[in-house]
Design a protein around this motif. Structure first.
Motif, mmCIF file in Angstrom:
data_model
loop_
_atom_site.group_PDB
_atom_site.id
_atom_site.type_symbol
_atom_site.label_atom_id
_atom_site.label_comp_id
_atom_site.label_asym_id
_atom_site.label_seq_id
_atom_site.Cartn_x
_atom_site.Cartn_y
_atom_site.Cartn_z
ATOM 1 N N ASN A 16 13.990 -4.634 -12.488
ATOM 2 C CA ASN A 16 12.948 -5.412 -11.827
ATOM 3 C C ASN A 16 12.615 -6.566 -12.763
ATOM 4 N N GLY A 17 13.178 -7.732 -12.472
ATOM 5 C CA GLY A 17 12.993 -8.873 -13.372
ATOM 6 C C GLY A 17 13.637 -8.563 -14.710
ATOM 7 N N LYS A 18 12.845 -8.577 -15.768
ATOM 8 C CA LYS A 18 13.361 -8.308 -17.122
ATOM 9 C C LYS A 18 13.075 -6.875 -17.568
ATOM 10 N N GLU A 19 12.642 -6.024 -16.614
ATOM 11 C CA GLU A 19 12.386 -4.618 -16.926
ATOM 12 C C GLU A 19 13.529 -3.763 -16.409
ATOM 13 N N LEU A 20 14.047 -2.927 -17.291
ATOM 14 C CA LEU A 20 15.115 -1.996 -16.946
ATOM 15 C C LEU A 20 14.504 -0.601 -16.878
ATOM 16 N N THR B 171 12.456 -5.191 -21.688
ATOM 17 C CA THR B 171 12.000 -3.827 -21.958
ATOM 18 C C THR B 171 12.853 -2.837 -21.184
ATOM 19 N N VAL B 172 12.937 -1.635 -21.715
ATOM 20 C CA VAL B 172 13.623 -0.552 -21.006
ATOM 21 C C VAL B 172 12.705 0.659 -21.031
ATOM 22 N N ALA C 123 9.394 7.092 -21.994
ATOM 23 C CA ALA C 123 9.342 6.233 -23.179
ATOM 24 C C ALA C 123 9.645 4.803 -22.762
ATOM 25 N N ALA C 124 9.061 3.865 -23.490
ATOM 26 C CA ALA C 124 9.308 2.438 -23.264
ATOM 27 C C ALA C 124 9.732 1.825 -24.593
ATOM 28 N N PHE C 125 10.698 0.905 -24.504
ATOM 29 C CA PHE C 125 11.243 0.263 -25.694
ATOM 30 C C PHE C 125 11.351 -1.233 -25.464
ATOM 31 N N ASP C 126 11.079 -2.011 -26.502
ATOM 32 C CA ASP C 126 11.251 -3.459 -26.446
ATOM 33 C C ASP C 126 12.658 -3.813 -26.902
#
Length: 184
Positions: free
Chosen positions: A79-83, A123-124, A147-150
């Motif tokens: 979604n856009g720049k979010e994986l 981000t993922v 979890a979220a990662f940059d």
């Protein structure tokens, strides 16, 4: 009194020579098998590079899906720049989920993402669901970890030497369900 002829050096030499020849034959067959396997692996890598070039969404999805160890379904959405990577386990874990198991799974996924060469994200997020039994013995699906990662942090990781217990320290955010066995 009959004299028996003892086995002499000649008989032993022939026996030893037989072992040496058998060893060379087995070694040659083993080397041929290794050579054939390496050849097949090279051809497979070349085919993959043609069909799903490095850096493409297709290659990223291929690499990430290959890295997931959980038996179930995995979806990857952008979604856009979010994986967003969503893992749904098929079966109730026999011993229950553990923090270490989640860390190993997520580290393998992030390493695969890195190997894929895919760069089109900032981000993922990885989220895992698993069926669990509640206090009444009924099965329900629970979010066991997320979890979220940059990307900037992931880009600075040396994935060749990274060990999974350090996953929590590189996550922007990480949560575990109380049912997850936590390390001290």
């Amino acid at each position: 009194m009959a004299k028996h002829k003892k086995a002499g050096c000649g008989t032993m030499a022939i026996g030893c020579l037989g072992f040496v020849v058998a060893g060379f034959v087995l070694f040659g067959l083993g080397m041929q098998f290794i050579s054939d396997t390496v050849s097949e692996n090279i051809k497979e890598a070349e085919r993959l590079d043609k069909e799903k070039p490095l850096g493409t969404p297709e290659r990223m999805k291929h690499e990430v899906l290959q890295s997931v160890r959980t038996d179930g379904t995995t979806t990857i959405d952008q979604n856009g720049k979010e994986l967003d990577i969503l893992i749904r386990a098929k079966d109730v874990p026999v011993f229950g989920p553990s923090e270490s198991g989640v860390q190993m799974e997520y580290a393998a996924i992030l390493n695969a993402l890195h190997r894929s060469g895919f760069q089109d994200f900032d981000t993922v997020s990885i989220t895992s669901y698993a069926p669990m039994y509640n206090k009444l013995g009924n099965e329900e699906t629970l979010q066991i970890a997320s979890a979220a990662f940059d990307k900037s942090t992931l880009d600075s990781v040396n994935w060749e030497n990274f060990i999974h217990p350090n996953l929590n320290s590189i996550a922007r955010d990480i949560t575990f369900h109380p049912a997850v066995e936590r390390e001290q």
